[in-house]
Scaffold this active site. Structure first.
Site, PDB file in Angstrom:
ATOM      1  N   LYS A  87       1.031  -1.119  -0.022  1.00  0.00           N
ATOM      2  CA  LYS A  87      -0.125   0.065  -0.005  1.00  0.00           C
ATOM      3  C   LYS A  87       0.800   1.090  -0.038  1.00  0.00           C
ATOM      4  O   LYS A  87       1.810   1.543   0.820  1.00  0.00           O
ATOM      5  CB  LYS A  87      -1.006  -0.073   1.451  1.00  0.00           C
ATOM      6  CG  LYS A  87      -2.439   0.524   0.990  1.00  0.00           C
ATOM      7  CD  LYS A  87      -3.031   0.358   2.101  1.00  0.00           C
ATOM      8  CE  LYS A  87      -4.487   1.341   2.473  1.00  0.00           C
ATOM      9  NZ  LYS A  87      -4.945   0.893   3.444  1.00  0.00           N
ATOM     10  N   LEU A  88       0.868   2.085  -1.011  1.00  0.00           N
ATOM     11  CA  LEU A  88       1.461   3.179  -1.416  1.00  0.00           C
ATOM     12  C   LEU A  88       0.892   4.377  -1.269  1.00  0.00           C
ATOM     13  O   LEU A  88      -0.346   4.412  -1.775  1.00  0.00           O
ATOM     14  CB  LEU A  88       2.260   3.133  -2.455  1.00  0.00           C
ATOM     15  CG  LEU A  88       3.295   1.774  -2.757  1.00  0.00           C
ATOM     16  CD1 LEU A  88       3.421   1.383  -3.957  1.00  0.00           C
ATOM     17  CD2 LEU A  88       4.567   2.385  -2.120  1.00  0.00           C
TER      18      LEU A  88
END
Length: 240
Positions: A87-88
């Site tokens: 998750k960015l």
């Protein structure tokens, strides 16, 4: 439409996964704090062991360069290869890291904190597997800015709901028109109505808190529960 659970409570995920209706989990530091899970990586490993989950989103530290996000993403994905989606954040570093993780390592990614179609377009161009649009936060901010629409007739959507619908429909349209491989994920879900709105717009997945997941089994008038009770009572008449 896939249903994910938005939580860091492992037991809650196990309970929901027992229904066979949960496809994945999304996590973040805020949820980890609420669940009292300072051991974030251990918690992720426990999630990955739950049968039936195809994806577990694991969030990197946000104030890093793209290269450092790339390196942390590799470390997180090693917890459970093929199941972790890194998750960015929705910023230049996060999208660059997403491209690197996909191109160099074949690692799945989830771009978080998306609030408008143009951001989703960038995330899809970066090759993100999931594009997470934050419905609840968007709705709260729109209501804070524009206020509640007190003049709206009963049964019609508020300005905030209408804007969220337009955003989601445009994102789905971008995906289909340009044949992106990303999945549009409706996140920051606050109620069952959000789930229904997301489904109306044709998103690929929703990520809901455990409370909302269990609320989805009921109707708002209690007719399902009343019907079950009536059938059980009438069953007493049967002899075989």
């Amino acid at each position: 439409m896939k249903i994910f659970l938005d939580t860091c409570n492992v037991e809650s995920v196990r309970n929901a996964a027992d229904t066979g209706l949960i496809s994945g989990v999304t996590t973040n530091p805020t949820l980890a704090q609420k669940a009292g899970r300072a051991d974030y990586r251990k918690m992720l490993a426990q999630m990955c062991d739950i049968i039936g989950l195809e994806s577990v989103s694991a969030q990197v530290k946000e104030d890093q360069t793209a290269e450092n996000m790339f390196l942390e993403g590799i470390e997180l994905e090693s917890i459970c290869r093929g199941k972790i989606a890194v998750k960015l954040p929705m910023n230049p570093h996060g999208l660059t890291a997403a491209k690197l993780l996909r191109r160099k390592k074949g690692i799945n990614t989830n771009i978080t904190l998306v609030f408008r179609p143009s951001q989703a377009l960038l995330a899809m161009n970066a090759g993100a597997d999931f594009v997470s649009y934050f419905m609840g936060r968007q709705e709260a901010k729109l209501k804070e800015k524009w206020g509640e629409d007190q003049k709206a007739p009963s049964g019609t959507k508020s300005y905030a709901e209408s804007q969220i619908q337009r955003d989601l429909e445009r994102m789905v349209n971008y995906k289909e028109r340009y044949r992106f491989g990303s999945q549009i994920l409706a996140a920051s879900i606050r109620n069952v109505e959000h789930v229904e709105l997301a489904a109306d717009c044709g998103v690929d997945a929703v990520s809901v808190p455990p409370t909302v997941f269990w609320e989805m089994f009921s109707d708002n008038l209690g007719l399902t529960e009343d019907g079950i009770k009536r059938f059980l009572k009438d069953r007493e008449f049967l002899t075989g």
